[in-house]
Design an enzyme around this catalytic site. Structure first.
Site, PDB file in Angstrom:
ATOM      1  N   HIS B  57       0.853  -1.191   0.000  1.00  0.00           N
ATOM      2  CA  HIS B  57       0.000   0.000   0.000  1.00  0.00           C
ATOM      3  C   HIS B  57       0.887   1.237   0.000  1.00  0.00           C
ATOM      4  CE1 HIS B  57       1.013  -0.612   4.220  1.00  0.00           C
ATOM      5  NE2 HIS B  57       0.607   0.617   4.504  1.00  0.00           N
ATOM      6  N   ASP B  61       4.053   5.614   7.274  1.00  0.00           N
ATOM      7  CA  ASP B  61       5.024   5.582   8.376  1.00  0.00           C
ATOM      8  C   ASP B  61       6.470   5.508   7.917  1.00  0.00           C
ATOM      9  OD1 ASP B  61       4.853   3.088   7.337  1.00  0.00           O
ATOM     10  OD2 ASP B  61       4.609   2.043   9.246  1.00  0.00           O
ATOM     11  N   HIS B  62       6.680   5.237   6.638  1.00  0.00           N
ATOM     12  CA  HIS B  62       8.051   5.238   6.123  1.00  0.00           C
ATOM     13  C   HIS B  62       8.005   5.588   4.644  1.00  0.00           C
ATOM     14  CE1 HIS B  62       6.885   1.097   4.885  1.00  0.00           C
ATOM     15  NE2 HIS B  62       7.663   1.344   3.853  1.00  0.00           N
ATOM     16  N   HIS B 113      -6.974  -0.522   5.950  1.00  0.00           N
ATOM     17  CA  HIS B 113      -5.923   0.376   6.440  1.00  0.00           C
ATOM     18  C   HIS B 113      -5.851   1.585   5.515  1.00  0.00           C
ATOM     19  CE1 HIS B 113      -2.166   1.726   8.164  1.00  0.00           C
ATOM     20  NE2 HIS B 113      -1.553   1.621   7.008  1.00  0.00           N
TER      21      HIS B 113
END
Lengths: 233, 233
Positions: B57, B61-62, B113
């Site tokens: 996806h 977060d990174h 998510h």
């Protein structure tokens, strides 16, 4: 076999859970005191009975979970022959095979990081190297009776003589790798490729690493299977 | 197959390296920008040719390593269908199978998510779940078009219907675990055991988690395959 790699973030330690899926007997190699609740939960959820806690050596960077796990489960604590750990239930000798159901764990003396250190070859395929051979590195040899010459001999003569496809599972990795093979390490480990015993000893003598943060607490605690640290809490 | 789990400590992200040992073709799933040098070194040492970088996806977060890896190797960047990533070389659809030598990777749509998320089933045995199913948890659903109801449906209807022995390799784990199985998660995952779709949605709405530290940087960067972050360095 059931084989699980577990990670402790505070000390970058890998703990290994190995179990016979039929008899449901389990062993933990190098458990960490701070992770005992996690490890007990996993054992319970998987329906496993912990038979042994096995140490590769007396650690200087973390306190072992063995004492707590023994109290909680009645498992036996096993340490390498000659380790200064009077609390141990059993000592394991070079070449000795620990049999647990269909799991065979062979101890291979790999001195150098400390003067009592074993690697463990599980079912002939998975080599737990503790703080001897790392992925593209090796354990330090500058404290706790470390001996760089002994480390060189153990890795080149005992571990690098295993089949190339043997999986290497270290006690730590600081670059986020989880597994390697003997063939890879023989080809790419910069501590050994192109090094003689003499140049390796020289290299290890000049790493100038700081002492592990927990060394003053961890070594005496681990000589008591983690008991000292528990009492202090 | 060659299968390696790799870890990025700063974001607790697992990257997966999968390769055909005969053709030496490789794929990286969810590579991290800060780990590109490590990943290129491993590819080189193992003699592998990187064919694809595959994202589960668009991460918050990174920053993905895909842009840098594509520049370095000429690999193709693949993202899930409907992902807002105009930089992608290719989009992968639900049910599509990516074949690379003896490696088969089946995409399984697992929205929730984010609104474009795939899990990847590798050779029918290894399920890479990204930020859908975690070990005893699941990805959050409170930003970036997250949808708790869709998450519940995807996990219970698409993933929990796979064979119990399917290995679950998540995109993150915050307790130091590395792998689980579908059977274990069906039995022990507290986000799903005893939960209805309604109670799960309620649970997810009340987690009150802080935003990921990198969200403002990571999402736009990842929509450009990591390019924005590279330009800013």
């Amino acid at each position: 076999m059931l084989f699980r790699q577990l990670f402790d973030e505070a000390t970058w330690t890998y703990t290994y859970l190995i179990a016979d899926p039929d008899t449901k007997e389990a062993i933990l190699v190098d458990p960490v005191a701070e992770q005992v609740e996690r490890d007990l939960r996993i054992l319970k959820e998987l329906g496993l009975t912990l038979r042994y806690c096995l140490e590769t050596h007396i650690h200087a960077d973390h306190v072992t979970g063995t004492g707590k796990l023994r109290d909680a489960t009645g498992c036996l604590g096993i340490v390498p022959a000659n380790a200064q750990a009077t609390c141990a239930d059993r000592f394991i000798q070079d070449g000795e095979v620990l049999q647990m159901g269909s799991i065979q764990i062979e101890a291979i003396a790999t001195l150098g990081h400390t003067d009592s250190h074993m690697a463990y070859l599980v079912n002939g395929t998975h080599l737990l190297t503790g703080d001897s051979l790392f992925i593209r590195g090796c354990g330090r040899t500058d404290f706790q009776s470390g001996n760089a010459g002994a480390m060189y001999d153990a890795i080149t003569q005992r571990l690098f003589t295993l089949p190339d496809e043997t999986l290497v599972y270290p006690g730590h990795d600081y670059k986020g790798e989880t597994v390697s093979t003997i063939g890879e390490e023989k080809q790419w480990n910069p501590r050994f490729v192109g090094q003689t015993r003499e140049s390796f000893v020289d290299l290890m003598a000049n790493l100038n690493l700081p002492n592990p943060k927990k060394i003053m607490e961890a070594v005496p605690a681990n000589q008591e299977c983690g008991k000292v640290a528990i009492a202090a809490r």
